[in-house]
Design a protein around this motif. Structure first.
Motif, PDB file in Angstrom:
ATOM      1  N   GLY A 246       0.801  -1.219   0.000  1.00  0.00           N
ATOM      2  CA  GLY A 246       0.000   0.000   0.000  1.00  0.00           C
ATOM      3  C   GLY A 246       0.829   1.261   0.000  1.00  0.00           C
ATOM      4  N   ARG A 247       2.037   1.182   0.548  1.00  0.00           N
ATOM      5  CA  ARG A 247       2.894   2.372   0.562  1.00  0.00           C
ATOM      6  C   ARG A 247       3.314   2.771  -0.847  1.00  0.00           C
ATOM      7  NH1 ARG A 247       5.456  -0.220   5.866  1.00  0.00           N
ATOM      8  NH2 ARG A 247       4.109   0.862   7.347  1.00  0.00           N
ATOM      9  N   ILE A 248       3.451   1.794  -1.726  1.00  0.00           N
ATOM     10  CA  ILE A 248       3.756   2.125  -3.119  1.00  0.00           C
ATOM     11  C   ILE A 248       2.567   2.848  -3.744  1.00  0.00           C
ATOM     12  CG2 ILE A 248       4.444   1.210  -5.360  1.00  0.00           C
ATOM     13  CD1 ILE A 248       5.556  -1.249  -3.914  1.00  0.00           C
ATOM     14  N   ILE A 250       0.251   4.605  -2.166  1.00  0.00           N
ATOM     15  CA  ILE A 250       0.167   5.949  -1.590  1.00  0.00           C
ATOM     16  C   ILE A 250       1.229   6.852  -2.193  1.00  0.00           C
ATOM     17  CG2 ILE A 250       0.578   7.278   0.525  1.00  0.00           C
ATOM     18  CD1 ILE A 250      -2.186   6.172   0.438  1.00  0.00           C
ATOM     19  N   ALA A 251       2.409   6.302  -2.466  1.00  0.00           N
ATOM     20  CA  ALA A 251       3.465   7.095  -3.114  1.00  0.00           C
ATOM     21  C   ALA A 251       3.022   7.548  -4.498  1.00  0.00           C
ATOM     22  CB  ALA A 251       4.755   6.279  -3.200  1.00  0.00           C
ATOM     23  N   ALA A 252       2.327   6.673  -5.229  1.00  0.00           N
ATOM     24  CA  ALA A 252       1.807   7.051  -6.547  1.00  0.00           C
ATOM     25  C   ALA A 252       0.771   8.157  -6.412  1.00  0.00           C
ATOM     26  CB  ALA A 252       1.214   5.833  -7.237  1.00  0.00           C
ATOM     27  N   LEU A 253      -0.105   8.031  -5.429  1.00  0.00           N
ATOM     28  CA  LEU A 253      -1.117   9.058  -5.181  1.00  0.00           C
ATOM     29  C   LEU A 253      -0.448  10.380  -4.829  1.00  0.00           C
ATOM     30  CD1 LEU A 253      -4.331   8.487  -3.044  1.00  0.00           C
ATOM     31  CD2 LEU A 253      -3.021  10.593  -2.878  1.00  0.00           C
ATOM     32  N   ALA A 254       0.562  10.328  -3.951  1.00  0.00           N
ATOM     33  CA  ALA A 254       1.272  11.547  -3.548  1.00  0.00           C
ATOM     34  C   ALA A 254       1.987  12.181  -4.732  1.00  0.00           C
ATOM     35  CB  ALA A 254       2.267  11.219  -2.438  1.00  0.00           C
ATOM     36  N   THR A 255       2.536  11.351  -5.609  1.00  0.00           N
ATOM     37  CA  THR A 255       3.171  11.870  -6.820  1.00  0.00           C
ATOM     38  C   THR A 255       2.157  12.608  -7.676  1.00  0.00           C
ATOM     39  OG1 THR A 255       4.789  10.064  -6.816  1.00  0.00           O
ATOM     40  CG2 THR A 255       4.454  11.240  -8.906  1.00  0.00           C
ATOM     41  N   GLY A 256       0.960  12.050  -7.781  1.00  0.00           N
ATOM     42  CA  GLY A 256      -0.081  12.717  -8.540  1.00  0.00           C
ATOM     43  C   GLY A 256      -0.429  14.077  -7.968  1.00  0.00           C
ATOM     44  N   LEU A 257      -0.558  14.155  -6.656  1.00  0.00           N
ATOM     45  CA  LEU A 257      -0.849  15.441  -6.027  1.00  0.00           C
ATOM     46  C   LEU A 257       0.283  16.430  -6.292  1.00  0.00           C
ATOM     47  CD1 LEU A 257      -2.358  16.022  -2.497  1.00  0.00           C
ATOM     48  CD2 LEU A 257      -0.505  17.451  -3.362  1.00  0.00           C
ATOM     49  N   ALA A 299       9.826  11.651  -7.204  1.00  0.00           N
ATOM     50  CA  ALA A 299       8.829  10.792  -6.563  1.00  0.00           C
ATOM     51  C   ALA A 299       8.314   9.739  -7.536  1.00  0.00           C
ATOM     52  CB  ALA A 299       7.669  11.639  -6.042  1.00  0.00           C
ATOM     53  N   ARG A 300       8.115  10.117  -8.784  1.00  0.00           N
ATOM     54  CA  ARG A 300       7.629   9.167  -9.788  1.00  0.00           C
ATOM     55  C   ARG A 300       8.646   8.044 -10.008  1.00  0.00           C
ATOM     56  NH1 ARG A 300       6.731  12.647 -13.211  1.00  0.00           N
ATOM     57  NH2 ARG A 300       4.545  12.949 -12.637  1.00  0.00           N
ATOM     58  N   LEU A 301       9.900   8.401 -10.118  1.00  0.00           N
ATOM     59  CA  LEU A 301      10.938   7.381 -10.280  1.00  0.00           C
ATOM     60  C   LEU A 301      10.952   6.432  -9.086  1.00  0.00           C
ATOM     61  CD1 LEU A 301      13.931   9.488 -11.677  1.00  0.00           C
ATOM     62  CD2 LEU A 301      12.416   7.964 -12.940  1.00  0.00           C
ATOM     63  N   ALA A 302      10.769   6.965  -7.895  1.00  0.00           N
ATOM     64  CA  ALA A 302      10.824   6.139  -6.689  1.00  0.00           C
ATOM     65  C   ALA A 302       9.672   5.148  -6.627  1.00  0.00           C
ATOM     66  CB  ALA A 302      10.831   7.035  -5.446  1.00  0.00           C
ATOM     67  N   TYR A 303       8.459   5.604  -6.897  1.00  0.00           N
ATOM     68  CA  TYR A 303       7.333   4.660  -6.797  1.00  0.00           C
ATOM     69  C   TYR A 303       7.351   3.657  -7.947  1.00  0.00           C
ATOM     70  CZ  TYR A 303       3.699   6.111 -10.242  1.00  0.00           C
ATOM     71  OH  TYR A 303       2.962   6.346 -11.380  1.00  0.00           O
ATOM     72  N   ARG A 304       7.765   4.087  -9.126  1.00  0.00           N
ATOM     73  CA  ARG A 304       7.813   3.142 -10.242  1.00  0.00           C
ATOM     74  C   ARG A 304       8.862   2.056 -10.012  1.00  0.00           C
ATOM     75  NH1 ARG A 304       6.818   6.304 -16.025  1.00  0.00           N
ATOM     76  NH2 ARG A 304       4.749   7.137 -15.515  1.00  0.00           N
ATOM     77  N   ILE A 322      11.041   4.092   0.907  1.00  0.00           N
ATOM     78  CA  ILE A 322      11.682   5.255   0.292  1.00  0.00           C
ATOM     79  C   ILE A 322      10.685   6.008  -0.581  1.00  0.00           C
ATOM     80  CG2 ILE A 322      13.410   5.972  -1.407  1.00  0.00           C
ATOM     81  CD1 ILE A 322      15.202   3.698  -0.351  1.00  0.00           C
ATOM     82  N   ALA A 323       9.946   5.277  -1.403  1.00  0.00           N
ATOM     83  CA  ALA A 323       8.975   5.914  -2.294  1.00  0.00           C
ATOM     84  C   ALA A 323       7.925   6.676  -1.507  1.00  0.00           C
ATOM     85  CB  ALA A 323       8.314   4.861  -3.177  1.00  0.00           C
ATOM     86  N   LYS A 324       7.420   6.060  -0.460  1.00  0.00           N
ATOM     87  CA  LYS A 324       6.383   6.712   0.341  1.00  0.00           C
ATOM     88  C   LYS A 324       6.931   7.965   1.018  1.00  0.00           C
ATOM     89  CE  LYS A 324       2.946   7.030   3.554  1.00  0.00           C
ATOM     90  NZ  LYS A 324       2.868   7.942   4.695  1.00  0.00           N
ATOM     91  N   LEU A 325       8.150   7.887   1.541  1.00  0.00           N
ATOM     92  CA  LEU A 325       8.763   9.022   2.212  1.00  0.00           C
ATOM     93  C   LEU A 325       9.021  10.160   1.230  1.00  0.00           C
ATOM     94  CD1 LEU A 325      10.101  10.231   4.771  1.00  0.00           C
ATOM     95  CD2 LEU A 325      12.226   9.094   4.061  1.00  0.00           C
ATOM     96  N   VAL A 326       9.642   9.853   0.107  1.00  0.00           N
ATOM     97  CA  VAL A 326       9.992  10.877  -0.883  1.00  0.00           C
ATOM     98  C   VAL A 326       8.740  11.513  -1.490  1.00  0.00           C
ATOM     99  CG1 VAL A 326      11.020  11.218  -3.170  1.00  0.00           C
ATOM    100  CG2 VAL A 326      12.240   9.892  -1.439  1.00  0.00           C
ATOM    101  N   ALA A 327       7.768  10.676  -1.855  1.00  0.00           N
ATOM    102  CA  ALA A 327       6.584  11.198  -2.534  1.00  0.00           C
ATOM    103  C   ALA A 327       5.702  12.018  -1.603  1.00  0.00           C
ATOM    104  CB  ALA A 327       5.786  10.049  -3.146  1.00  0.00           C
TER     105      ALA A 327
END
Length: 385
Positions: A246-248, A250-257, A299-304, A322-327
């Motif tokens: 789920g953190r991945i 959420i990271a994608a969602l955060a990247t979108g925001l 953030a996009r690179l991290a979640y992908r 890392i993705a969740k934290l960065v994004a």
């Protein structure tokens, strides 16, 4: 998956969701947000598009896609609105994923088709009033008596738990002591409407105002023994796995925001004039937007990367953290800067950046706080607990 040129099937999905977000979500979501109303028509449309079934096999009513596809959809939705995006994220990665990952074949056949179709929603009952980050402090209890689980306790901040189309909540409960004296925690499916299961009034929230969030209480709530999800005593481990995935998301969602803040700031900077020039001509504004774009890109690179590891069966726990934290940091920083660029208008709810600012902070808290992500990264590096 790190190639900026997405494979054709992913790019087609991304464009489809992008169009939906701009043509169907954007014109109406502000009204839902202001009224704190759940957007049932939008959820139904996402169901018809197959978004709730993206990562699941067709045999359960899914689209035969993967978690990476889900993340792409979440990013595009969150570029326009996070309430809609979190409804999808929680419905899939938290609501139906535990059933898919750990359920029996009978449980999958019973619950997944409606969840994949978006006709019904599932919820994930982990957090309790006295235990957020400390999920091991679970106090809800379930006793096995006469072939049934008798559940008593409460849960807090549970997304999608009180809608008219919610079909189940999977809850963690203490089902006994382990041999070493620790709590034995198991996961149990509780169908909506079960006697003794009460959905408390919705919260008054700072953000995500068009999503559904409630506290839950269980008072002698009885469900069949076969509603145990997975192996008895493995509930805590199961939910940790669900949270890692789920953190991945959420990271994608955060990247979108974060990217949505760039989109809105570019548009406004080209329209707004100050001191005789469009504000896009001022280097101070240019540097703000450049930094915002850099954060969203990172953030996009991290979640992908994390999503690519997940779908190829490789270890991904650290990369998810890392993705969740960065994004989430990118979302919060970009929302603040976008609001600054908009000036007084950024403080008005009629503009999307006002929603973005209100929605961003929870991304540093939900599904593991930023501090928890740092702990996970540190432990993976071998630093002492």
């Amino acid at each position: 998956m790190l190639d900026p040129e997405l494979p054709a099937e992913y790019e087609e999905l991304r464009k489809t969701v992008e169009e939906f977000a701009h043509t169907e979500v954007a014109p109406v979501i502000g009204d839902y947000y202001e009224r704190h109303a759940f957007p049932y028509p939008l959820v139904a449309s996402m169901g018809r598009m197959g978004l709730f079934g993206l990562p699941y096999p067709e045999e359960y009513g899914g689209m035969g896609g993967d978690y990476f596809a889900l993340c792409l959809a979440l990013e595009e939705l969150a570029r326009v609105d996070s309430s809609v995006a979190i409804t999808l994220e929680a419905g899939v990665s938290l609501g139906s994923m535990p059933v898919y990952r750990f359920g029996t074949e009978e449980q999958k056949q019973r619950w997944l088709p409606e969840l994949c179709a978006g006709e019904r929603l599932g919820a994930f009952g982990l957090t309790e009033p006295g235990g957020g980050s400390d999920a091991g402090a679970t106090k809800t209890r379930a006793a096995l008596t006469d072939g049934s689980w008798l559940i008593n306790g409460s849960k807090s901040f549970i997304t999608n738990s009180g809608t008219d189309i919610t079909s189940l909540v999977t809850v963690t409960a203490v089902t006994g002591p382990e041999q070493d004296g620790r709590k034995e925690i198991s996961s149990i499916i509780v169908p909506s409407g079960t006697p003794g299961f009460t959905v408390e009034p919705g919260y008054s929230k700072v953000g995500w105002c068009a999503s559904d969030t409630h506290g839950l209480s269980f008072e002698d709530c009885r469900v069949p023994e076969e509603n145990l999800l997975g192996e008895r005593g493995r509930g805590y481990a199961q939910f940790l796995r669900i949270l890692d995935e789920g953190r991945i998301a959420i990271a994608a969602l955060a990247t979108g925001l974060a990217q949505g803040c760039v989109d809105e700031s570019l548009r406004y900077a080209r329209e707004r004039a100050a001191f005789g020039r469009q504000i896009e001509q001022y280097q101070a504004i240019q540097f703000k937007i450049a930094d915002m774009e850099a954060r969203a890109h990172t953030a996009r690179l991290a979640y992908r990367h994390a999503a690519a590891l997940l779908i190829t069966g490789k270890p991904f726990k650290k990369q998810a953290a890392i993705a969740k934290l960065v994004a989430s940091n990118a979302a919060m920083d970009n929302a603040r800067e976008a609001t600054q660029i908009f000036g007084g208008y950024g403080f008005m709810n009629e503009f999307p950046v006002g929603r973005f600012y209100r929605d961003a902070k929870i991304l540093e808290i939900g599904e593991g706080t930023s501090e928890v992500q740092r702990l996970l990264i540190a432990r993976d590096l071998g630093l002492p607990a």
